[in-house]
Enzyme design. Structure first.
Site, PDB file in Angstrom:
ATOM      1  N   ASN A 140      38.168 -38.217   1.194  1.00  0.00           N
ATOM      2  CA  ASN A 140      37.829 -36.795   1.089  1.00  0.00           C
ATOM      3  C   ASN A 140      37.609 -36.386  -0.357  1.00  0.00           C
ATOM      4  O   ASN A 140      38.231 -36.918  -1.279  1.00  0.00           O
ATOM      5  CB  ASN A 140      38.862 -35.891   1.794  1.00  0.00           C
ATOM      6  CG  ASN A 140      40.290 -36.114   1.365  1.00  0.00           C
ATOM      7  OD1 ASN A 140      40.628 -37.177   0.872  1.00  0.00           O
ATOM      8  ND2 ASN A 140      41.123 -35.116   1.553  1.00  0.00           N
ATOM      9  N   GLU A 181      35.291 -38.768   6.357  1.00  0.00           N
ATOM     10  CA  GLU A 181      34.296 -39.305   7.290  1.00  0.00           C
ATOM     11  C   GLU A 181      32.874 -39.010   6.817  1.00  0.00           C
ATOM     12  O   GLU A 181      31.947 -39.764   7.113  1.00  0.00           O
ATOM     13  CB  GLU A 181      34.503 -38.732   8.692  1.00  0.00           C
ATOM     14  CG  GLU A 181      35.821 -39.134   9.344  1.00  0.00           C
ATOM     15  CD  GLU A 181      37.002 -38.233   8.989  1.00  0.00           C
ATOM     16  OE1 GLU A 181      36.936 -37.555   7.940  1.00  0.00           O
ATOM     17  OE2 GLU A 181      37.970 -38.207   9.746  1.00  0.00           O
ATOM     18  N   CYS A 212      34.213 -34.060  12.362  1.00  0.00           N
ATOM     19  CA  CYS A 212      33.992 -35.465  12.022  1.00  0.00           C
ATOM     20  C   CYS A 212      33.885 -36.342  13.257  1.00  0.00           C
ATOM     21  O   CYS A 212      33.214 -37.373  13.238  1.00  0.00           O
ATOM     22  CB  CYS A 212      35.068 -35.942  11.062  1.00  0.00           C
ATOM     23  SG  CYS A 212      34.828 -35.188   9.432  1.00  0.00           S
ATOM     24  N   GLU A 252      37.379 -32.846  -2.359  1.00  0.00           N
ATOM     25  CA  GLU A 252      37.540 -31.393  -2.263  1.00  0.00           C
ATOM     26  C   GLU A 252      36.771 -30.690  -3.374  1.00  0.00           C
ATOM     27  O   GLU A 252      36.162 -31.321  -4.246  1.00  0.00           O
ATOM     28  CB  GLU A 252      39.038 -31.062  -2.280  1.00  0.00           C
ATOM     29  CG  GLU A 252      39.730 -31.691  -1.072  1.00  0.00           C
ATOM     30  CD  GLU A 252      41.184 -31.290  -0.930  1.00  0.00           C
ATOM     31  OE1 GLU A 252      41.777 -30.749  -1.888  1.00  0.00           O
ATOM     32  OE2 GLU A 252      41.724 -31.531   0.173  1.00  0.00           O
ATOM     33  N   CYS A 284      39.041 -34.829  12.263  1.00  0.00           N
ATOM     34  CA  CYS A 284      38.873 -33.436  12.698  1.00  0.00           C
ATOM     35  C   CYS A 284      37.691 -33.350  13.678  1.00  0.00           C
ATOM     36  O   CYS A 284      36.921 -34.301  13.829  1.00  0.00           O
ATOM     37  CB  CYS A 284      38.656 -32.509  11.497  1.00  0.00           C
ATOM     38  SG  CYS A 284      37.018 -32.611  10.759  1.00  0.00           S
TER      39      CYS A 284
HETATM   40  N1  THU Z   1      40.325 -34.229   6.062  1.00  0.00           N
HETATM   41  C1  THU Z   1      39.525 -35.333   6.150  1.00  0.00           C
HETATM   42  O1  THU Z   1      39.086 -35.887   5.131  1.00  0.00           O
HETATM   43  N2  THU Z   1      39.200 -35.796   7.385  1.00  0.00           N
HETATM   44  C2  THU Z   1      39.683 -35.288   8.553  1.00  0.00           C
HETATM   45  O2  THU Z   1      39.263 -35.706   9.623  1.00  0.00           O
HETATM   46  C3  THU Z   1      40.729 -34.257   8.501  1.00  0.00           C
HETATM   47  C4  THU Z   1      40.830 -33.521   7.216  1.00  0.00           C
HETATM   48  C5  THU Z   1      40.629 -33.706   4.733  1.00  0.00           C
HETATM   49  C6  THU Z   1      39.908 -32.445   4.387  1.00  0.00           C
HETATM   50  C7  THU Z   1      40.806 -31.853   3.327  1.00  0.00           C
HETATM   51  O3  THU Z   1      40.427 -32.366   2.076  1.00  0.00           O
HETATM   52  C8  THU Z   1      42.188 -32.365   3.673  1.00  0.00           C
HETATM   53  O4  THU Z   1      42.002 -33.413   4.618  1.00  0.00           O
HETATM   54  C9  THU Z   1      43.097 -31.321   4.274  1.00  0.00           C
HETATM   55  O5  THU Z   1      42.503 -30.694   5.361  1.00  0.00           O
END
Ligand code: THU
Length: 144
Positions: free
Chosen positions: A45, A58, A92, A47, A89
């Site tokens: 991820n 993902e 994704c 941000e 999530c």
């Molecule tokens: N996050 C992901 O990278 N993938 C997921 O399927 C769930 C959430 C990340 C997004 C954010 O940077 C952090 O987790 C908290 O939500």
């Protein structure tokens, strides 16, 4: 069903989670997947100060898949900072469905499942193909 080296995929996911950019949530995520040609693709991820702009792990994985020549996803896992398996999530799951379909093998906290089990009755390319106006825009060559 062919064997999937889940330990290797977990190790790849944990490794890339260590390179995540998650200063706002403090929740690094790493994702790894096996491609049908044997490649392993990964993502973490990323941000952003504009919180909503955040890219899930993902997203990076799918970008890497496509940029690396495409192919179908066969098996997928994502982990958090402590290395525990987490669920992708909702958004994704949709991204993964496009490139792995119903049979994509997913390692979940409850064990191995198929994509069809974690995103039942998914909307996908086949739905577009059923409507002539939409099908006219569907290309099978990835837009090349
Ligand atoms: N996050 C992901 O990278 N993938 C997921 O399927 C769930 C959430 C990340 C997004 C954010 O940077 C952090 O987790 C908290 O939500």
């Amino acid at each position: 069903m062919a064997n999937v080296d889940w330990d290797a995929l977990m190790a790849a996911a944990r490794d890339v989670a260590g390179r995540a950019y998650a200063p706002y949530s403090g929740y690094p995520v790493g994702a790894a997947a096996l491609v049908d040609d044997g490649r392993v693709v990964e993502g973490c991820n990323v941000e952003n100060a504009g919180y909503g702009v955040t890219l899930c792990a993902e997203c990076g994985l799918i970008s890497s898949l496509v940029a690396g020549g495409g192919g179908r996803l066969v098996a997928f896992v994502c982990v958090n900072k402590t290395g525990d398996v987490i669920m992708p999530c909702g958004r994704c799951r949709q991204l993964l469905f496009e490139h792995g379909g119903r049979g994509l093998r997913m390692l979940t906290p409850l064990g191995e499942r198929t994509m069809d089990e974690i995103l039942p009755q998914a909307f996908g390319p086949e739905d577009l193909a059923e409507v002539p106006e939409a099908a006219a825009h569907l290309r099978t060559d990835g837009g090349h």
